[in-house]
Design a protein around this motif. Structure first.
Motif, PDB file in Angstrom:
ATOM      1  N   ARG A  18      25.412  19.966  77.230  1.00 39.57           N
ATOM      2  CA  ARG A  18      26.752  20.373  76.794  1.00 39.57           C
ATOM      3  C   ARG A  18      27.799  19.833  77.769  1.00 39.57           C
ATOM      4  O   ARG A  18      27.471  19.302  78.824  1.00 39.57           O
ATOM      5  N   SER A  19      29.055  20.005  77.425  1.00 38.53           N
ATOM      6  CA  SER A  19      30.146  19.558  78.293  1.00 38.53           C
ATOM      7  C   SER A  19      30.150  20.362  79.589  1.00 38.53           C
ATOM      8  O   SER A  19      29.559  21.446  79.671  1.00 38.53           O
ATOM      9  N   GLU A  20      30.841  19.842  80.596  1.00 37.39           N
ATOM     10  CA  GLU A  20      30.929  20.538  81.884  1.00 37.39           C
ATOM     11  C   GLU A  20      31.548  21.927  81.714  1.00 37.39           C
ATOM     12  O   GLU A  20      31.104  22.895  82.331  1.00 37.39           O
ATOM     13  N   GLY A  21      32.560  22.024  80.874  1.00 34.38           N
ATOM     14  CA  GLY A  21      33.211  23.318  80.633  1.00 34.38           C
ATOM     15  C   GLY A  21      32.261  24.331  80.006  1.00 34.38           C
ATOM     16  O   GLY A  21      32.242  25.501  80.401  1.00 34.38           O
ATOM     17  N   GLU A  22      31.490  23.874  79.024  1.00 33.23           N
ATOM     18  CA  GLU A  22      30.510  24.763  78.401  1.00 33.23           C
ATOM     19  C   GLU A  22      29.472  25.206  79.429  1.00 33.23           C
ATOM     20  O   GLU A  22      29.083  26.369  79.474  1.00 33.23           O
ATOM     21  N   PHE A  23      29.020  24.258  80.244  1.00 33.94           N
ATOM     22  CA  PHE A  23      28.028  24.547  81.281  1.00 33.94           C
ATOM     23  C   PHE A  23      28.565  25.591  82.249  1.00 33.94           C
ATOM     24  O   PHE A  23      27.863  26.538  82.606  1.00 33.94           O
ATOM     25  N   GLN A  24      29.823  25.436  82.681  1.00 37.09           N
ATOM     26  CA  GLN A  24      30.435  26.366  83.628  1.00 37.09           C
ATOM     27  C   GLN A  24      30.572  27.768  83.048  1.00 37.09           C
ATOM     28  O   GLN A  24      30.591  28.749  83.794  1.00 37.09           O
ATOM     29  N   SER A  25      30.651  27.874  81.731  1.00 32.13           N
ATOM     30  CA  SER A  25      30.804  29.193  81.105  1.00 32.13           C
ATOM     31  C   SER A  25      29.483  29.954  81.027  1.00 32.13           C
ATOM     32  O   SER A  25      29.457  31.112  80.628  1.00 32.13           O
ATOM     33  N   PHE A  28      21.409  28.000  81.527  1.00 30.00           N
ATOM     34  CA  PHE A  28      20.054  28.416  81.881  1.00 30.00           C
ATOM     35  C   PHE A  28      19.910  28.329  83.400  1.00 30.00           C
ATOM     36  O   PHE A  28      20.343  27.338  84.006  1.00 30.00           O
ATOM     37  N   PRO A  29      19.307  29.327  84.041  1.00 28.65           N
ATOM     38  CA  PRO A  29      19.159  29.298  85.502  1.00 28.65           C
ATOM     39  C   PRO A  29      18.446  28.031  85.986  1.00 28.65           C
ATOM     40  O   PRO A  29      17.384  27.681  85.497  1.00 28.65           O
ATOM     41  N   GLY A  30      19.076  27.349  86.938  1.00 27.39           N
ATOM     42  CA  GLY A  30      18.491  26.149  87.524  1.00 27.39           C
ATOM     43  C   GLY A  30      18.705  24.869  86.739  1.00 27.39           C
ATOM     44  O   GLY A  30      18.256  23.797  87.157  1.00 27.39           O
ATOM     45  N   ALA A  31      19.397  24.960  85.608  1.00 31.78           N
ATOM     46  CA  ALA A  31      19.624  23.768  84.778  1.00 31.78           C
ATOM     47  C   ALA A  31      20.598  22.808  85.450  1.00 31.78           C
ATOM     48  O   ALA A  31      21.491  23.213  86.186  1.00 31.78           O
ATOM     49  N   LYS A  32      20.392  21.510  85.176  1.00 37.55           N
ATOM     50  CA  LYS A  32      21.328  20.464  85.590  1.00 37.55           C
ATOM     51  C   LYS A  32      22.217  20.153  84.399  1.00 37.55           C
ATOM     52  O   LYS A  32      21.754  20.170  83.267  1.00 37.55           O
ATOM     53  N   ASN A  33      23.468  19.844  84.647  1.00 41.78           N
ATOM     54  CA  ASN A  33      24.382  19.485  83.573  1.00 41.78           C
ATOM     55  C   ASN A  33      24.529  17.973  83.494  1.00 41.78           C
ATOM     56  O   ASN A  33      25.034  17.338  84.414  1.00 41.78           O
ATOM     57  N   ILE A  34      24.025  17.407  82.394  1.00 45.06           N
ATOM     58  CA  ILE A  34      24.240  15.987  82.102  1.00 45.06           C
ATOM     59  C   ILE A  34      24.738  15.936  80.657  1.00 45.06           C
ATOM     60  O   ILE A  34      23.941  15.958  79.714  1.00 45.06           O
ATOM     61  N   PRO A  35      26.067  15.949  80.467  1.00 44.43           N
ATOM     62  CA  PRO A  35      26.612  15.942  79.110  1.00 44.43           C
ATOM     63  C   PRO A  35      26.079  14.773  78.281  1.00 44.43           C
ATOM     64  O   PRO A  35      25.826  13.685  78.811  1.00 44.43           O
ATOM     65  N   LEU A  36      25.906  15.013  76.999  1.00 37.54           N
ATOM     66  CA  LEU A  36      25.361  14.001  76.092  1.00 37.54           C
ATOM     67  C   LEU A  36      26.124  12.683  76.191  1.00 37.54           C
ATOM     68  O   LEU A  36      25.514  11.614  76.178  1.00 37.54           O
ATOM     69  N   ASN A  37      27.451  12.744  76.346  1.00 41.14           N
ATOM     70  CA  ASN A  37      28.236  11.507  76.366  1.00 41.14           C
ATOM     71  C   ASN A  37      27.997  10.640  77.605  1.00 41.14           C
ATOM     72  O   ASN A  37      28.439   9.503  77.641  1.00 41.14           O
ATOM     73  N   ILE A  38      27.278  11.157  78.623  1.00 39.96           N
ATOM     74  CA  ILE A  38      26.967  10.310  79.782  1.00 39.96           C
ATOM     75  C   ILE A  38      25.461  10.146  79.999  1.00 39.96           C
ATOM     76  O   ILE A  38      25.038   9.572  80.998  1.00 39.96           O
ATOM     77  N   ILE A  39      24.655  10.630  79.056  1.00 40.26           N
ATOM     78  CA  ILE A  39      23.193  10.582  79.242  1.00 40.26           C
ATOM     79  C   ILE A  39      22.698   9.140  79.388  1.00 40.26           C
ATOM     80  O   ILE A  39      21.751   8.890  80.129  1.00 40.26           O
ATOM     81  N   THR A  40      23.366   8.198  78.721  1.00 39.80           N
ATOM     82  CA  THR A  40      22.943   6.794  78.826  1.00 39.80           C
ATOM     83  C   THR A  40      23.092   6.270  80.255  1.00 39.80           C
ATOM     84  O   THR A  40      22.345   5.388  80.666  1.00 39.80           O
TER      85      THR A  40
END
Length: 92
Positions: A18-25, A28-40
């Motif tokens: 999800r987006s950084e904003g969604e992640f910040q809200s 999941f405990p211990g999850a890394k945030n890699i938004p779909l638009n930058i996964i490549t």
């Protein structure tokens, strides 16, 4: 091995696409945030991970896209947990 076992394995990498904003809200405990638009941009980094990788998002659409893409580029240890409520229900 079930998805629940994979999610609860401390060696598993959990990625919230999800987006950084969604992640910040909340995430999941211990999850890394890699938004779909930058996964490549993270493929080389993700290919270095030899343990299971689980992706999730809000509803399951973005995680499905991320998992499909990562499998196409040769990452075989990828699992799609769907939406955040699904993965939260898998947590021990």
């Amino acid at each position: 091995m079930t998805l629940k076992e994979i999610v609860n394995n401390p060696q598993t990498t959990i990625i919230d696409v999800r987006s950084e904003g969604e992640f910040q809200s909340g995430h999941f405990p211990g999850a890394k945030n890699i938004p779909l638009n930058i996964i490549t941009q993270k493929v080389d980094e993700l290919k270095q991970i030899k343990t299971p990788i689980v992706v999730y998002c809000m509803s399951g659409a973005r995680s499905n896209s991320a998992a499909s893409y990562l499998k196409q580029v040769g990452i075989e240890n990828i699992y799609d947990a769907g939406g955040i409520y699904t993965i939260m229900n898998l947590k021990n």
